[in-house]
Design an enzyme around this catalytic site. Structure first.
Site, PDB file in Angstrom:
ATOM      1  N   GLU A  31      31.373   5.785   4.737  1.00 49.38           N
ATOM      2  CA  GLU A  31      30.563   6.519   5.711  1.00 49.38           C
ATOM      3  C   GLU A  31      29.655   5.547   6.466  1.00 49.38           C
ATOM      4  O   GLU A  31      29.082   4.627   5.859  1.00 49.38           O
ATOM      5  CB  GLU A  31      29.727   7.555   4.948  1.00 49.38           C
ATOM      6  CG  GLU A  31      29.709   8.925   5.536  1.00 49.38           C
ATOM      7  CD  GLU A  31      31.074   9.600   5.694  1.00 49.38           C
ATOM      8  OE1 GLU A  31      31.697   9.421   6.758  1.00 49.38           O
ATOM      9  OE2 GLU A  31      31.486  10.318   4.779  1.00 49.38           O
ATOM     10  N   SER A  65      36.748  28.880  26.777  1.00 45.81           N
ATOM     11  CA  SER A  65      36.561  28.721  25.337  1.00 45.81           C
ATOM     12  C   SER A  65      36.565  30.107  24.704  1.00 45.81           C
ATOM     13  O   SER A  65      35.638  30.901  24.926  1.00 45.81           O
ATOM     14  CB  SER A  65      35.226  28.014  25.059  1.00 45.81           C
ATOM     15  OG  SER A  65      34.837  28.277  23.725  1.00 45.81           O
ATOM     16  N   SER A 122      34.095  17.227  12.110  1.00 46.12           N
ATOM     17  CA  SER A 122      34.548  16.658  13.380  1.00 46.12           C
ATOM     18  C   SER A 122      35.290  17.630  14.281  1.00 46.12           C
ATOM     19  O   SER A 122      36.384  17.338  14.770  1.00 46.12           O
ATOM     20  CB  SER A 122      35.436  15.442  13.133  1.00 46.12           C
ATOM     21  OG  SER A 122      34.700  14.491  12.494  1.00 46.12           O
ATOM     22  N   SER A 124      34.378  18.253  17.214  1.00 40.32           N
ATOM     23  CA  SER A 124      34.414  17.684  18.562  1.00 40.32           C
ATOM     24  C   SER A 124      35.555  16.674  18.699  1.00 40.32           C
ATOM     25  O   SER A 124      36.234  16.633  19.719  1.00 40.32           O
ATOM     26  CB  SER A 124      33.067  17.075  18.955  1.00 40.32           C
ATOM     27  OG  SER A 124      32.684  16.097  18.039  1.00 40.32           O
ATOM     28  N   ASP A 169      36.529   9.512  13.438  1.00 41.74           N
ATOM     29  CA  ASP A 169      36.903  10.927  13.579  1.00 41.74           C
ATOM     30  C   ASP A 169      38.100  11.093  14.505  1.00 41.74           C
ATOM     31  O   ASP A 169      39.046  11.835  14.207  1.00 41.74           O
ATOM     32  CB  ASP A 169      35.722  11.746  14.130  1.00 41.74           C
ATOM     33  CG  ASP A 169      34.479  11.584  13.281  1.00 41.74           C
ATOM     34  OD1 ASP A 169      34.585  11.027  12.176  1.00 41.74           O
ATOM     35  OD2 ASP A 169      33.403  12.014  13.727  1.00 41.74           O
TER      36      ASP A 169
HETATM   37  C1  GLA Z   1      30.225  10.791  12.485  1.00 39.56           C
HETATM   38  C2  GLA Z   1      30.759   9.822  13.525  1.00 39.56           C
HETATM   39  C3  GLA Z   1      31.745   8.820  12.894  1.00 39.56           C
HETATM   40  C4  GLA Z   1      31.163   8.158  11.650  1.00 39.56           C
HETATM   41  C5  GLA Z   1      30.566   9.210  10.715  1.00 39.56           C
HETATM   42  C6  GLA Z   1      29.844   8.599   9.552  1.00 39.56           C
HETATM   43  O1  GLA Z   1      31.248  11.627  12.017  1.00 39.56           O
HETATM   44  O2  GLA Z   1      31.402  10.504  14.561  1.00 39.56           O
HETATM   45  O3  GLA Z   1      32.128   7.859  13.840  1.00 39.56           O
HETATM   46  O4  GLA Z   1      30.226   7.183  11.992  1.00 39.56           O
HETATM   47  O5  GLA Z   1      29.665  10.087  11.385  1.00 39.56           O
HETATM   48  O6  GLA Z   1      30.720   7.925   8.732  1.00 39.56           O
END
Ligand code: GLA
Length: 378
Positions: A31, A65, A122, A124, A169
């Site tokens: 992370e 949307s 994620s 987005s 992501d």
């Molecule tokens: C978000 C960001 C990623 C990454 C994570 C942490 O999801 O979009 O790029 O940095 O946080 O690991």
């Protein structure tokens, strides 16, 4: 969901289009390492954004949307940026594709998703990857390399959404493969698929339902801290930094920057340890590293919150093999590696204890590792 999108598309635009989808992601470990040139270990999941798209013969995008019941129309030039945040993701993907010299023309679209918002899964990136993939297929004969599609999504975050994120992501959403986790070296961009077959264990997400907001957020500040320390070390990123180097500059950096870098240096190694342990089927080591990551994210990187620390404590008390906050932080989910025979008891306990303390139950998502961006056959 796809049926609903199809019906809505027909209702709004009086015709049909082509359906595309892309997934949310989990990350087993690694992370805040992506923007530090380190390693990440994500996989795509069975929660996704799907969009029906039809080329409309104009120079405008008309987008609806379904989840937000919101409609927006915009042109494809830089000055046409829409105000709606959700539409900026689509606009950004169009613009980033055009900026790279590829083609985008007007289209109509209806999209919807089941990636929970603000849960650290994620949503987005799923949206960006879905449109990047679709624009490549519809207008560019799939000439754009897969990695470029992920970079288009990442640049959209940077240039149109205010989040200075790494590549994890979008990479996971584009490259995801059923039943596989992927180790990505975020510096060389080399990646390797690891079949994930944790016999006797389950991966489960526990969503605190505490929402995070990465725009204008401490996320960008974390990144700045890391960049400052790397600059002090005379390096581009913290990738090649080690603990001894960090100690050597300790007096010249702030306590906060020191803590941030300490986490990142430790985390880099933990990803490699986990990959090695997985190859040996050593899930105890995988789990131990997950707890260490949580601890670092909470104490050194300071991206956890009381609810997530609580979830982590409950997991530990229950004897769960590994547990940690997942994603950027500031809310969202923990990811848990749980022995099969402990699973039901853990879920029951974590729901009850969290409810008792915070007045609502966390939401449980069993993890199913799935394919990333694709065109849907119907
Ligand atoms: C978000 C960001 C990623 C990454 C994570 C942490 O999801 O979009 O790029 O940095 O946080 O690991």
């Amino acid at each position: 969901m796809k049926q609903k999108i199809k019906e809505l598309f027909n209702e709004k635009f009086g015709t049909n289009g082509v359906m595309y989808a892309s997934a949310g992601r989990i990350n087993l470990i690694g992370e805040h390492t992506d923007y530090n040139g380190g390693f990440v270990f994500p996989g795509a999941i069975d929660k996704y954004i799907a969009a029906m798209i039809n080329v409309n013969g104009t120079d405008k995008v008309r987008a609806y949307s379904a989840d937000l019941d919101s409609y927006c129309e915009f042109g494809l030039n830089e000055e046409d940026a829409p105000k709606e945040q959700w539409a900026r993701y689509i606009f950004g993907v169009c613009r980033e594709t055009i900026k790279r010299g590829f083609t985008v023309k007007g289209f109509d679209t209806v999209f919807a998703g089941n990636v929970p918002l603000g849960a650290g899964l994620s949503s987005s990136a799923a949206l960006e990857s879905c449109f990047a993939f679709a624009l490549n297929d519809l207008f560019n004969d799939n000439k754009i390399e897969k990695f470029e599609l992920a970079l288009i999504g990442q640049s959209t975050e940077h240039n149109y959404c205010g989040v200075n994120c790494g590549i994890m992501d979008q990479f996971a959403s584009v490259f995801g493969k059923k039943n596989c986790l992927m180790r990505l070296d975020c510096r060389s961009l080399e990646h390797e698929y690891f079949p994930f077959d944790a016999k006797g264990y389950k991966l489960v997400l526990v969503d605190s339902k505490v929402k995070h907001e990465l725009v204008d957020s401490p996320y960008n500040k974390r990144r700045e801290s890391c960049e400052r320390v790397a600059a002090k070390l005379g390096m581009e990123t913290l990738r090649d930094a080690d603990f001894a180097m960090l100690e050597a500059v300790k007096a010249k950096i702030s306590e906060e920057d020191y803590m941030r870098a300490r986490f990142v240096i430790g985390e880099k190694q933990r990803v490699l340890d986990v990959c090695e342990a997985l190859e040996k089927g050593d899930f105890e080591t995988v789990g131990a590293r997950m707890y260490e990551t949580h601890n670092g994210l909470s104490k050194d990187y300071e991206v956890s919150c009381v609810e997530l620390d609580f979830l982590n404590d409950v997991a530990k008390e229950c004897g769960v093999t590994g547990s940690r906050i997942m994603g950027g932080g500031f809310g969202g989910c923990t990811i848990n590696l749980v022995k099969d025979d402990l699973y039901d008891k853990f879920i029951e306990t974590v729901k009850a204890k969290f409810n008792e303390k915070y007045g609502h139950e966390p939401v449980i998502y069993p993890v199913v590792i799935s394919d990333g961006a694709h065109k849907c056959e119907d």
